[in-house]
Design a protein around this motif. Structure first.
Motif, mmCIF file in Angstrom:
data_model
loop_
_atom_site.group_PDB
_atom_site.id
_atom_site.type_symbol
_atom_site.label_atom_id
_atom_site.label_comp_id
_atom_site.label_asym_id
_atom_site.label_seq_id
_atom_site.Cartn_x
_atom_site.Cartn_y
_atom_site.Cartn_z
ATOM 1 N N ASP A 285 0.795 -1.040 0.267
ATOM 2 C CA ASP A 285 0.017 -0.121 0.005
ATOM 3 C C ASP A 285 0.822 1.274 -0.005
ATOM 4 O O ASP A 285 1.796 1.302 0.735
ATOM 5 C CB ASP A 285 -0.822 -0.114 1.092
ATOM 6 C CG ASP A 285 -1.816 -1.138 1.215
ATOM 7 O OD1 ASP A 285 -2.115 -1.645 0.236
ATOM 8 O OD2 ASP A 285 -2.435 -1.400 2.326
ATOM 9 N N GLY A 286 0.663 2.125 -0.915
ATOM 10 C CA GLY A 286 1.409 3.396 -0.957
ATOM 11 C C GLY A 286 2.668 3.464 -1.720
ATOM 12 O O GLY A 286 3.249 4.457 -1.641
ATOM 13 N N LEU A 287 3.207 1.972 -2.122
ATOM 14 C CA LEU A 287 4.547 2.285 -2.718
ATOM 15 C C LEU A 287 4.589 2.671 -4.273
ATOM 16 O O LEU A 287 3.333 2.587 -4.859
ATOM 17 C CB LEU A 287 4.931 0.716 -2.700
ATOM 18 C CG LEU A 287 5.478 0.178 -1.529
ATOM 19 C CD1 LEU A 287 5.870 -1.333 -1.703
ATOM 20 C CD2 LEU A 287 6.464 0.771 -0.772
ATOM 21 N N LYS A 288 5.633 3.140 -4.668
ATOM 22 C CA LYS A 288 5.678 3.493 -6.078
ATOM 23 C C LYS A 288 5.529 2.092 -6.951
ATOM 24 O O LYS A 288 5.737 1.347 -6.493
ATOM 25 C CB LYS A 288 7.013 4.259 -6.273
ATOM 26 C CG LYS A 288 7.444 5.254 -5.252
ATOM 27 C CD LYS A 288 6.070 6.459 -5.208
ATOM 28 C CE LYS A 288 6.565 7.452 -4.382
ATOM 29 N NZ LYS A 288 5.297 8.622 -3.955
ATOM 30 N N THR A 289 5.065 2.449 -8.172
ATOM 31 C CA THR A 289 4.949 1.241 -9.001
ATOM 32 C C THR A 289 5.675 1.064 -10.149
ATOM 33 O O THR A 289 6.345 1.980 -10.591
ATOM 34 C CB THR A 289 3.574 1.293 -9.439
ATOM 35 O OG1 THR A 289 3.096 2.852 -9.961
ATOM 36 C CG2 THR A 289 2.449 1.344 -8.269
ATOM 37 N N VAL A 290 5.637 -0.162 -10.541
ATOM 38 C CA VAL A 290 6.725 -0.496 -11.677
ATOM 39 C C VAL A 290 5.720 -1.672 -12.591
ATOM 40 O O VAL A 290 4.924 -2.073 -12.085
ATOM 41 C CB VAL A 290 7.975 -1.140 -11.452
ATOM 42 C CG1 VAL A 290 8.745 -0.211 -10.565
ATOM 43 C CG2 VAL A 290 7.671 -2.482 -10.597
ATOM 44 N N VAL A 291 6.331 -1.666 -13.898
ATOM 45 C CA VAL A 291 5.681 -2.513 -14.866
ATOM 46 C C VAL A 291 6.899 -3.420 -15.438
ATOM 47 O O VAL A 291 8.066 -2.891 -15.630
ATOM 48 C CB VAL A 291 4.861 -2.204 -15.848
ATOM 49 C CG1 VAL A 291 4.622 -2.896 -16.901
ATOM 50 C CG2 VAL A 291 3.597 -1.474 -15.466
ATOM 51 N N VAL A 292 6.745 -4.725 -15.423
ATOM 52 C CA VAL A 292 7.800 -5.613 -15.794
ATOM 53 C C VAL A 292 7.637 -5.657 -17.339
ATOM 54 O O VAL A 292 6.751 -5.816 -18.043
ATOM 55 C CB VAL A 292 7.923 -7.067 -15.150
ATOM 56 C CG1 VAL A 292 8.936 -7.883 -15.821
ATOM 57 C CG2 VAL A 292 7.886 -6.829 -13.874
ATOM 58 N N GLY A 293 8.853 -5.249 -18.062
ATOM 59 C CA GLY A 293 8.778 -5.349 -19.523
ATOM 60 C C GLY A 293 8.869 -6.735 -20.267
ATOM 61 O O GLY A 293 9.655 -7.590 -19.532
#
Length: 550
Positions: A285-293
């Motif tokens: 909750d509240g963490l910055k987000t990433v997407v795996v490419g």
């Protein structure tokens, strides 16, 4: 149909603090299926002999030349084509050796071939058509691989395209493909990861420098400014040095900071403080987000300003560990083209430059940091209007950029806000006067940074709710505050503008207090660094505030 087995090797290695290189336990192979492309009625060509067979034939050819050379005139008509053949073979061998030093080179032939590896791997493979006819690729896959292995279609050379299904290769032509090994391929949406800042790829080309300058200036104080043990010293260190530690813990999902030791805080060394939540209990909750490419790369979709600040802090940097949450795993997309299409469909990327012009994904920077990301002054402006023009609570990624793009363009029947008419080094107050619920510009400057913030907030508040500030994006969804939803009195306005924007960090008597965000940002730009690095400049800046435009 011919099937060729090629080795898995690796070039694009993805490793993070939480994602060690995957150790292969089985032999794996890259499998390429292809068919010959023949002209109507044409017969299949004989493949060019390669490898040991080519060497054997070359030796026999040399012997034949020497034998025939003893006969009068025979060597003359045979020597040229044979020498030409030897030159071709020699060039092919030299080219293969040269390529081998950079990447694996695998030749498509008419008979199946397989080269297997049983070690850790992550490498680029050059697939070369060594048949004497054109071929079309019909299958690219991993044999005996596992979930941590992916094929990634890419190429750094315009002359060598990326391998993909249905790609046609003329005789002698090549394509390239990466075989990537990474634990990131198995990441689940919502999963928490520990990574280094340098492992994150931006999904926007710019940031608002003044937002970052504010944090850099405030969180790196001049520790010699006040006498140690004094009230001012305590107030300053808690609001600056301790805040640096607290924000780092909070931004990485580890609560707040405890066990604070004055003068010993180092984020990169993890000294002088402790986070109140242990690493194993970090909540998504509240963490910055990433997407795996598709290449195993982690693409940051939220947190560019926070993490760039951490990158630029003297006790931060590219190797600083942060925690992020996986917002999506798109590693099943075959190449970057389809990946970016998916990112755009999910609004996970911002493809406008610092001037608001459209760009391509290829123009995105490859890392965080002010040396890579450009400055968008409208993004800084929107940040300063928080809780006046909009609320950033529960808005989607890039909300401030949507607002900034809308402010810079004449949209929704309103005139654009032209920042060139304001002096962003001028911090003279610009007041607001609310009469009968109507918000009007009051006394004070009309051209200062403060006036720009006020006027931007007015424009944001006055647009009709539901107005599109970007195709498919409304101001309501982007947290718009209006005189109805967020009524502010004259004192509310002016107190907020002073506290959040323009005031210095010293009271009239010289006692310490928190300064305004724009005050810290202008100070950073004026002194070219934080109080910790430029104490003399900041002492002068504090004592003689830049109320007059420079």
């Amino acid at each position: 149909m011919h099937r060729l087995f090629l080795p898995t090797a690796t070039l694009a290695l993805v490793a993070t603090a939480a994602s060690p290189v995957y150790a292969q336990t089985t032999t794996a192979s890259l499998v390429v299926e292809f068919v010959a492309i023949l002209a109507p009625g044409a017969a299949a060509a004989v493949p060019v002999p390669l490898g040991p067979l080519a060497v054997l034939l070359s030796v026999l050819a040399i012997g034949l030349v020497l034998l025939l050379g003893k006969r009068k005139g025979a060597g003359h008509w045979l020597s040229l084509p044979v020498l030409a053949m030897l030159a071709v073979v020699g060039f092919s061998q030299a080219d293969s050796t040269q390529a081998e030093a950079v990447q694996r080179t695998l030749d498509l032939q008419t008979s199946p071939a397989k080269i297997s590896l049983d070690r850790d791997f992550s490498e680029r493979v050059l697939v070369r058509n060594t048949t004497q006819q054109s071929v079309r690729l019909q299958g690219l896959s991993i044999q005996n691989g596992n979930a941590s292995t992916r094929l990634f279609s890419s190429s750094d050379n315009s002359q060598v395209p990326a391998c993909r299904n249905d790609l046609s290769l003329a005789a002698g032509q090549s394509c390239s493909i990466d075989v990537v090994v990474s634990d990131n391929f198995t990441r689940q949406t919502g999963e928490v990861m520990a990574v280094h800042l340098k492992d994150l790829h931006p999904t926007q080309p710019s940031v608002g420098y003044d937002q970052i300058y504010y944090h850099l200036a405030r969180k790196q104080p001049n520790m010699a400014r006040f006498e140690a043990g004094s009230t001012n010293f305590k107030d300053q260190t808690e609001a600056t040095e301790l805040k640096r530690a607290k924000d780092y813990c909070e931004d990485t999902g580890r609560g707040s900071a405890s066990d604070y030791v004055v003068g010993e805080v180092s984020l990169i060394k993890a000294t002088g403080f402790k986070c109140t939540v242990v690493d194993s209990d970090v909540s998504p909750d509240g963490l910055k987000t990433v997407v795996v490419g598709p290449n195993g790369q982690l693409y940051l979709t939220d947190g560019h300003h926070t993490f760039t600040t951490l990158w630029e802090l003297a006790d931060g940097g590219p190797d600083l560990t942060v925690y992020v949450r996986v917002a999506g795993n798109f590693s099943d997309t075959p190449d970057l083209t389809s990946f970016w299409q998916k990112m755009q469909a999910n609004k996970f990327v911002w493809l406008f430059d610092k001037a608001g012009a459209a760009i391509t994904p290829e123009q995105l920077p490859s890392s965080l940091g002010l040396g890579a990301l450009a400055d968008d002054p409208y993004r800084s402006l929107v940040y300063l209007t928080r809780d006046m023009g909009y609320s950033n609570a529960q808005v989607q990624e890039f909300a401030e950029f949507y607002w900034g793009l809308w402010l810079r363009e004449a949209a929704s029947g309103q005139a654009a806000l032209d920042l060139s008419k304001y002096n962003l080094k001028d911090l003279n107050a610009a007041e607001v006067n609310v009469q009968g619920g109507v918000e009007l510009a009051g006394a004070g400057s009309t051209v200062s940074y403060v006036a720009a913030v006020r006027d931007a907030a007015f424009k944001m508040r006055s647009a009709a709710p539901g107005t599109e500030i970007f195709p498919g994006v409304t101001n309501t969804a982007m947290g718009q505050l209006t005189p109805t939803t967020s009524p502010l009195k004259t004192k509310d306005w002016n107190d907020t503008l002073e506290k959040e924007v323009w005031r210095s960090d010293a009271k009239k008597a010289g006692d310490y207090r928190n300064g305004g965000k724009a005050w810290y940002a202008v100070g950073w730009r004026t002194c070219q660094g934080a109080p910790a690095q430029q104490p003399a400049c900041w002492n002068n800046y504090t004592q003689s505030p830049p109320w007059v435009a420079q």
